[in-house]
Motif scaffolding. Structure first.
Motif, PDB file in Angstrom:
ATOM      1  N   ALA A   1       0.859  -1.137   0.045  1.00 41.93           N
ATOM      2  CA  ALA A   1      -0.061   0.026  -0.115  1.00 41.93           C
ATOM      3  C   ALA A   1       0.786   1.395  -0.056  1.00 41.93           C
ATOM      4  CB  ALA A   1      -0.883  -0.058   1.237  1.00 41.93           C
ATOM      5  N   ALA A   2       1.911   1.286   0.676  1.00 38.65           N
ATOM      6  CA  ALA A   2       2.858   2.490   0.705  1.00 38.65           C
ATOM      7  C   ALA A   2       3.422   2.498  -0.401  1.00 38.65           C
ATOM      8  CB  ALA A   2       3.878   2.238   2.059  1.00 38.65           C
TER       9      ALA A   2
ATOM     10  N   THR B   1       7.170  10.644  -2.232  1.00 36.69           N
ATOM     11  CA  THR B   1       7.040  12.032  -2.248  1.00 36.69           C
ATOM     12  C   THR B   1       5.973  12.284  -1.282  1.00 36.69           C
ATOM     13  OG1 THR B   1       7.686  12.167  -4.443  1.00 36.69           O
ATOM     14  CG2 THR B   1       6.483  13.971  -3.411  1.00 36.69           C
ATOM     15  N   LEU B   2       4.826  11.493  -1.276  1.00 40.14           N
ATOM     16  CA  LEU B   2       3.588  12.145  -0.452  1.00 40.14           C
ATOM     17  C   LEU B   2       3.807  11.621   0.885  1.00 40.14           C
ATOM     18  CD1 LEU B   2       0.589  10.687  -2.407  1.00 40.14           C
ATOM     19  CD2 LEU B   2       1.270  13.069  -2.152  1.00 40.14           C
TER      20      LEU B   2
ATOM     21  N   THR C   1       4.137  14.577   4.178  1.00 42.35           N
ATOM     22  CA  THR C   1       3.439  14.509   5.231  1.00 42.35           C
ATOM     23  C   THR C   1       4.359  14.358   6.733  1.00 42.35           C
ATOM     24  OG1 THR C   1       1.727  13.047   4.227  1.00 42.35           O
ATOM     25  CG2 THR C   1       1.984  12.816   6.856  1.00 42.35           C
ATOM     26  N   ILE C   2       5.474  13.676   6.469  1.00 38.87           N
ATOM     27  CA  ILE C   2       6.400  13.792   7.735  1.00 38.87           C
ATOM     28  C   ILE C   2       6.999  15.109   7.800  1.00 38.87           C
ATOM     29  CG2 ILE C   2       8.623  12.875   8.228  1.00 38.87           C
ATOM     30  CD1 ILE C   2       7.878   9.947   6.734  1.00 38.87           C
ATOM     31  N   TYR C   3       7.269  15.844   6.821  1.00 39.34           N
ATOM     32  CA  TYR C   3       8.017  17.091   7.096  1.00 39.34           C
ATOM     33  C   TYR C   3       6.960  18.295   7.283  1.00 39.34           C
ATOM     34  CZ  TYR C   3      12.362  15.445   5.538  1.00 39.34           C
ATOM     35  OH  TYR C   3      13.617  14.828   5.480  1.00 39.34           O
ATOM     36  N   ALA C   4       5.751  18.041   6.913  1.00 42.03           N
ATOM     37  CA  ALA C   4       4.621  19.113   7.342  1.00 42.03           C
ATOM     38  C   ALA C   4       4.307  18.723   8.631  1.00 42.03           C
ATOM     39  CB  ALA C   4       3.166  18.555   6.441  1.00 42.03           C
TER      40      ALA C   4
ATOM     41  N   TYR D   1      -2.713   6.956   2.275  1.00 43.05           N
ATOM     42  CA  TYR D   1      -2.376   5.693   2.900  1.00 43.05           C
ATOM     43  C   TYR D   1      -3.229   5.650   4.177  1.00 43.05           C
ATOM     44  CZ  TYR D   1       0.799   2.490   5.101  1.00 43.05           C
ATOM     45  OH  TYR D   1       1.515   1.611   5.794  1.00 43.05           O
ATOM     46  N   PHE D   2      -3.951   4.637   4.300  1.00 46.45           N
ATOM     47  CA  PHE D   2      -5.092   4.657   5.198  1.00 46.45           C
ATOM     48  C   PHE D   2      -4.639   4.593   6.630  1.00 46.45           C
ATOM     49  CE2 PHE D   2      -8.414   2.648   7.553  1.00 46.45           C
ATOM     50  CZ  PHE D   2      -9.450   3.451   7.642  1.00 46.45           C
TER      51      PHE D   2
END
Length: 149
Positions: free
Chosen positions: A42-43, A49-50, A54-57, A111-112
């Motif tokens: 799934a990942a 990139t997504l 998410t991690i940096y935001a 990514y659920f």
């Protein structure tokens, strides 16, 4: 014997450990994401990139939360508990939780499993709002008591 002083020290050490962990995660995010993509189909479909966005935001409200929480604990350590500054700190910490929740819930579209983290962050923000309201009431009662003396 366990006491308030030791509990406060544990909290301060934990905040510093989380700060270090956040820094390590930010530095090694590309490697961590590549590892996740390697292990999860799934990942893999979402792409790196997504995940990095998410991690940096999410690191921004997390860093703000830890910084404000550190100042909050410093005040508590000095015996400055029921003051307006702590109410402001609790409000800021709760908003950081809500910001992280929004980022995670949006990320759940690709990514659920992010949804679980988002719901947990929102719930933590809600709990902190209740604690903030309790602090606010305590400060109000303390102010009233000081005026009657």
């Amino acid at each position: 014997m366990w006491n308030d002083s030791k509990s406060l020290v544990l909290s301060k050490v934990s905040v510093w450990l989380f700060m270090a962990l956040l820094l390590v995660c930010a530095i090694f995010a590309p490697r961590l994401v590549n590892r996740l993509i390697f292990m999860s189909g799934a990942a893999r479909d979402a792409g790196s990139t997504l995940f990095l966005i998410t991690i940096y935001a999410g690191s921004i409200p997390a860093a703000a939360l830890l910084g404000v929480f550190n100042v909050f604990l410093r005040r508590i350590g000095k015996g400055i508990v029921f003051v307006r500054e702590n109410i402001v700190s609790l409000r800021q910490i709760s908003w950081c939780c809500f910001a992280g929740a929004v980022i995670c819930i949006i990320s759940a579209f690709y990514y659920f499993p992010w949804l679980a983290i988002g719901v947990a962050a929102a719930f933590m923000g809600l709990i902190l709002r209740v604690v903030k309201n309790v602090f606010s009431k305590a400060v109000s009662l303390q102010d009233d008591a000081e005026l009657t003396i």
